[in-house]
Design an enzyme around this catalytic site. Structure first.
Site, PDB file in Angstrom:
ATOM      1  N   LYS A  14      63.949  36.018  51.254  1.00  9.42           N
ATOM      2  CA  LYS A  14      64.868  36.915  50.521  1.00  9.42           C
ATOM      3  C   LYS A  14      66.289  36.395  50.591  1.00  9.42           C
ATOM      4  CE  LYS A  14      66.985  38.691  54.334  1.00  9.42           C
ATOM      5  NZ  LYS A  14      68.379  38.609  54.711  1.00  9.42           N
ATOM      6  N   PRO A 105      63.487  28.656  55.999  1.00 10.64           N
ATOM      7  CA  PRO A 105      64.208  28.183  57.185  1.00 10.64           C
ATOM      8  C   PRO A 105      64.128  29.180  58.344  1.00 10.64           C
ATOM      9  CG  PRO A 105      65.731  28.636  55.344  1.00 10.64           C
ATOM     10  CD  PRO A 105      64.337  28.743  54.818  1.00 10.64           C
ATOM     11  N   VAL A 106      64.030  28.645  59.559  1.00 11.99           N
ATOM     12  CA  VAL A 106      63.976  29.491  60.755  1.00 11.99           C
ATOM     13  C   VAL A 106      65.407  29.878  61.138  1.00 11.99           C
ATOM     14  CG1 VAL A 106      63.333  29.530  63.207  1.00 11.99           C
ATOM     15  CG2 VAL A 106      61.840  28.394  61.539  1.00 11.99           C
ATOM     16  N   GLY A 112      62.734  34.702  57.355  1.00 13.39           N
ATOM     17  CA  GLY A 112      61.529  33.905  57.582  1.00 13.39           C
ATOM     18  C   GLY A 112      60.586  34.556  58.583  1.00 13.39           C
ATOM     19  N   GLY A 113      61.108  35.002  59.713  1.00 15.22           N
ATOM     20  CA  GLY A 113      60.276  35.660  60.728  1.00 15.22           C
ATOM     21  C   GLY A 113      59.698  36.958  60.180  1.00 15.22           C
ATOM     22  N   SER A 114      60.503  37.667  59.410  1.00 11.55           N
ATOM     23  CA  SER A 114      60.040  38.932  58.816  1.00 11.55           C
ATOM     24  C   SER A 114      58.925  38.670  57.819  1.00 11.55           C
ATOM     25  CB  SER A 114      61.192  39.632  58.102  1.00 11.55           C
ATOM     26  OG  SER A 114      62.234  39.877  59.009  1.00 11.55           O
ATOM     27  N   ALA A 115      59.042  37.592  57.054  1.00  9.28           N
ATOM     28  CA  ALA A 115      58.002  37.236  56.085  1.00  9.28           C
ATOM     29  C   ALA A 115      56.688  36.985  56.815  1.00  9.28           C
ATOM     30  CB  ALA A 115      58.416  35.987  55.301  1.00  9.28           C
ATOM     31  N   ASP A 147      63.897  43.734  58.069  1.00  6.47           N
ATOM     32  CA  ASP A 147      63.604  43.081  56.784  1.00  6.47           C
ATOM     33  C   ASP A 147      62.108  43.011  56.471  1.00  6.47           C
ATOM     34  OD1 ASP A 147      66.299  42.578  56.479  1.00  6.47           O
ATOM     35  OD2 ASP A 147      66.179  40.542  57.302  1.00  6.47           O
TER      36      ASP A 147
END
Ligand code: C5P
Length: 316
Positions: A14, A105-106, A112-115, A147
């Site tokens: 996002k 990207p981390v 990214g972690g939420s995805a 997120d």
């Protein structure tokens, strides 16, 4: 030879078109008024059955080495939270192994972690035949991170509260982004703390969604949207990573429709007038200092989706 069910879910990154941040509440969290857009850059999570009580994961792809594979991994936490929600009778019989393929990207401000957490929720729900309804999954998602619900939903949406109270936003057409992924990362709590430090002693207004931005979304006009982009965390991200200021200067000199730090950064999201313009901006900014990857992605795109549902043969 045996066989095992595999479920693969794709989850988008996002950008925040607007991120208005209020003063921290008693629990330390900041009330937000934000407008999310899901863009076509994806992580994939594949779930396969594992022995009861086993929750493991492996991570491949971009920045994989910096992602924990133990119980701190947000996707693993998502799988555990899902089982806790269905109760011990069902939960005690199940386990999962998750393979996470990263493109987002981390610690880049693109969720990214939420995805990965959102993808794990949907993948495990499907693998284990739990069939939780959408609102149950969204509640579990909100418990995992601010997120995560948006990653399930996708599209363009207004987020209130911690960013987890979502309402889809009306919009027209596709928006073309160039994403300047930094060689470094920023920790979200550190960026919020820095914002509080920078605003100490000042009156902080209740966060509100920008009507100008909502109109720009409905108009489909990138110049109007570009002029409405705003992120309260940008100031804090630049304060922690002063080189971002120089990068933003270079970006504005390349004359995009607009640009801003994405979420808590350090990724810079650059809005182009159209696809051709995005290609030109990507070339113009390819060698910008501190930029590790230059990506192009369009939005809005849908949230988490099962993209592969199959049977994998395993050794005898
Ligand atoms: O919810 P999420 O895990 O993304 O948040 C990471 C951290 O960012 C929180 O622990 C908190 O320090 C900060 N945060 C905040 N206010 C929000 C969202 C996040 O202070 N609305």
């Amino acid at each position: 030879m045996g066989s095992r069910a595999t479920i693969t879910v794709r989850a988008p990154a996002k950008v925040n078109l607007q991120l208005a941040v209020g003063a921290p509440a008693a629990d330390g969290f900041h009330p937000l008024a934000t407008v999310f857009q899901a863009v076509g850059l994806y992580d994939e999570v594949t779930a396969v059955h594992a022995p009861a009580g086993t929750f493991t994961c492996e991570v491949s792809g971009v920045d994989a080495a910096s992602v924990p594979t133990d119980s701190r991994n947000l996707a693993v936490r998502a799988a555990r939270a899902l089982l806790a929600a269905v109760g011990p009778e069902t939960g005690s019989r199940l386990g999962v192994h998750l393979s996470i393929r990263k493109q987002i990207p981390v610690a880049g401000g693109m969720a990214g972690g939420s995805a990965d957490a959102a993808a794990a929720l949907l993948a495990c729900d499907t693998l284990w035949d739990l069939h939780l309804d959408r609102s149950q999954l969204l509640d579990l998602a909100a418990g995992l991170g601010s997120d995560v619900p948006f990653s399930l939903l996708g599209g363009t949406a207004v987020g209130m509260g911690r960013g987890d109270r979502l309402t889809p936003a009306l919009g027209r057409g596709s928006w073309h982004w160039v994403l300047l992924v930094s060689t470094g990362s920023l920790s979200t709590p550190t960026v919020y703390d820095e914002l509080d430090r920078l605003r100490a002693g000042r009156v902080v207004l209740e966060p509100r969604v920008s009507e100008q931005l909502m109109q720009a979304l409905r108009s489909g006009d990138p110049t109007a949207l570009g002029a409405s982009l705003h992120n309260d965390l940008q100031h804090a991200a630049v304060s922690l990573r002063p080189e971002l200021d120089h990068l933003l200067e270079l970006v504005h000199a390349a004359e995009p429709a607009g640009a801003l730090v994405s979420g808590s950064g350090p990724t810079v999201a650059v809005l182009a007038e159209d696809e051709q313009h995005a290609a030109e901006l990507a070339v113009a900014l390819a060698d910008a200092p501190g930029v590790g990857r230059v990506l192009r992605a369009s939005g809005p795109v849908p949230g988490c989706r099962v993209v592969d549902q199959g049977v994998r043969r395993v050794g005898s």
